[in-house]
Structure formats: C-alpha cells, structure tokens
Design an enzyme around this catalytic site. Structure first.
Site, short mmCIF file in Angstrom:
data_model
loop_
_atom_site.label_atom_id
_atom_site.label_comp_id
_atom_site.label_asym_id
_atom_site.label_seq_id
_atom_site.Cartn_x
_atom_site.Cartn_y
_atom_site.Cartn_z
N LYS A 1 0.86 -1.17 0.00
CA LYS A 1 0.00 0.00 0.00
C LYS A 1 0.90 1.23 0.00
CE LYS A 1 -3.83 2.28 2.38
NZ LYS A 1 -4.71 2.28 3.56
N ARG B 1 1.00 10.00 5.77
CA ARG B 1 1.20 8.62 6.25
C ARG B 1 2.49 8.01 5.72
NH1 ARG B 1 -5.07 7.93 5.00
NH2 ARG B 1 -5.90 8.40 7.06
N LYS C 1 -2.13 -1.80 -3.73
CA LYS C 1 -2.98 -0.60 -3.73
C LYS C 1 -2.09 0.63 -3.76
CE LYS C 1 -6.55 1.68 -0.92
NZ LYS C 1 -7.33 1.64 0.32
#
Length: 329
Positions: free
Chosen positions: A203, A224, A255
C-alpha cells in the site's frame, strides 16, 4: 505469387479481423466474479450522501447499503468491502468507535450478512483511520508518531468484533509491521479460524487517495509516509510480501492499481495465493472527470483499465464500478 513472394508470411492482423475473432482469441477476460465492490456506510444520515469527488458513489445509509449489496450479488459480483464512517463526535485518539460492537461498521456487517447471507463475500476494512480524531491509521505516541505495537493491540480487538459481527474476510489496511500475524492470532484465539485475512501487502503513500478522504470523512493531519510505502520502491514490496505470507495471509493486495501494475505483476509471479488490486478513488475520479469533459469514452476506458489490472496478474479487483461492470459483462 506477387513480386514480394510470401512476405509477410506471419500476419497477426488475421486474428483481429472481426469482433468475433478478437473475442475468440482474447487472452484475458473480465468476469463478474473478479470484482469486489467497496462501499461506505455513514452513521446518522437519513439519505445517501453523494461524494463530490467520486460521481456516482455515495456514503450509504444502512438501508441503502443493504440494497447495494443485493444489487451487487444479483449482478454476480464476488464480494463487498465495507468502510464505516462514524459521527464526528464519536472519533477519539484511540479510535474506540472502531472496536465498539455496536459501531457503524459492525452494524453494517450484520446488516449485509442478514440481507444476502453467503451470496457475497463480506469484507471489512480493518483500520483505525476512519475512527481517530487525528485521522491516522493507529494510535499516536507522545511524540505524535504512530505507535506500531500499541496499534497492533487495537487491530486485534477490531478483528474480533468484526468477526463476531459475521464478516468473512478482514482487510487490514494500516501497514503496521506485524499486523497480519497479530490479527491471525486474534481470530484463531477467539474461535474465528474460518475468517480470512486479505493483507494490504503493498500500500503506497499515494496522491491518488484524495477523493477517498472525503468518502470516509477523514480527519487526517499530516501524512502517512512513515508507514505506507514510498512510491519509488519495488524490492520493499517483496519483503512485505514474504512477511505477510509468513504471518498467515490468505490473500494479498496491491494498492493503488494502475500506477503500480509493475508491482502487481511482480507479486503475482511470486505467490501461490490469490492476488487482489484496488482501483482506488483517484483512479475512478480521473476516468469519470475526463469522460464528463468528453475527452474519453467512459465505458471503454473503464473496461480497458480493469482489463489491464487483470492482465498484470490480479485475481480480484476492488472497483467502485463493480456492479455496473458486472451487469455489462
């Protein structure tokens, strides 16, 4: 014989002459069972709330979510991935609404299971970002950084309440080190050995998440980058893959999808478990926006993008067009 003799003897265009010919020799085909519908359910609303950056996608009420699940199942979609959106006043630093047995996501899981039973694979987002007042995917330490191990304890609790609600698959999306192993242990120790783990193995910290932040009412402050992957890295993905498989992941995911098809292909070549890819909000929004401007053919672009994801190695594709595309197929 012409003056060119038999040149060219090999003519690939022979296999492109008619729609029937092209269909017959197609190497990859989309099927409704390849598709998973991500869906948002919001607490405290009487009518669905449109998401402005994602035309055609809404924050559902519990009732309209049930209807969307029935429609997806009727179209042949394989699964539905549920995201809960709590009321703002229920957000706190620990994301306690995410582990409340009566929290919005747990209610939604029970609603969907009672409506469609096992006709869809019911999946749930296992992450704290929707429920924290700071918008991060975990609890923070005294310095304001996400505390990995303290967050794992919260994930274990989330896994248990989601499984108690009846979910078939949990999808830990927070990118904490060790999350798959802790969640697997928590499920097994509470009698939920049959609940699968779809690991968000790869991710990336992506610019394409923008519309999603509106969809879940994110309270994120900062970014993040300390836990989601750097878009520049590929080998790191293989390390994450090895760790997740060792910890008991049943399925793995990449992702976003389209910007990382090379990563998807690499992972798919390495594993013998199902591989998913998430066609995320920004990918959806780009096609919808360009189509609205008349710059591209919307339906053809959707199918081309999804086929590319499948060609790269995805067995399952999470896409906001799942029900629409499944009907067309």
């Amino acid at each position: 014989m012409t003056k060119y003799g038999s040149f060219p003897g090999a003519r690939p265009r022979r296999l492109r002459t008619t729609p029937a010919m092209r269909r017959m020799v197609a190497e990859y085909r989309l099927h409704p069972a390849d598709l998973i519908l991500p869906a948002f359910v919001r607490e405290g609303i009487a009518e669905p709330v449109p998401i402005s950056a994602m035309p055609g996608v809404v924050q559902h009420t519990r009732d309209t979510l049930r209807k969307a699940a029935v429609e997806a199942a009727a179209a042949g979609v394989a699964g539905i991935m549920l995201f809960g959106v709590p009321e703002d006043e229920k957000k706190d630093a620990a994301g306690t609404a995410g582990t409340d047995p009566d929290g919005i996501l747990q209610q939604a899981i029970r609603d969907v299971r009672s409506e469609i039973g096992d006709d869809l694979v019911v999946m749930s987002d296992l992450c704290l970002d929707e429920y924290t007042d700071h918008g991060h995917c975990g609890v923070l330490d005294a310095d304001g950084r996400v505390d990995n191990d303290a967050t794992l304890e919260r994930y274990a609790e989330m896994a248990q309440v989601q499984a108690d609600a009846g979910v078939h698959v949990v999808g830990p999306s927070g990118m904490m080190d060790g999350q798959v192993g802790v969640i697997r242990d928590a499920l097994d120790q509470t009698g939920h050995e049959d609940v699968s783990v779809l690991a968000y193995t790869v991710k990336y910290s992506s610019a394409f998440y923008g519309p999603f932040r509106e969809a879940v009412g994110s309270s994120l402050k900062g970014d993040r980058k300390t836990y989601q992957q750097d878009p520049a890295n590929l080998r790191e993905s293989l390390r994450e893959l090895a760790l997740d498989l060792d910890e008991g992941a049943d399925m793995v995911m990449v992702k976003p999808a389209l910007p990382y098809l090379d990563v998807l292909a690499k992972l798919a070549a390495e594993v013998d478990v199902p591989v998913a890819a998430y066609q995320i909000s920004g990918e959806y929004a780009m096609i919808e926006a360009a189509a609205e401007k008349g710059w591209i053919d919307r339906d053809k672009a959707i199918l081309e993008a999804l086929t590319g994801i499948k060609r790269a190695g995805a067995n399952m594709i999470l896409t906001y067009w799942a029900t629409e595309v499944a009907r067309g197929l």
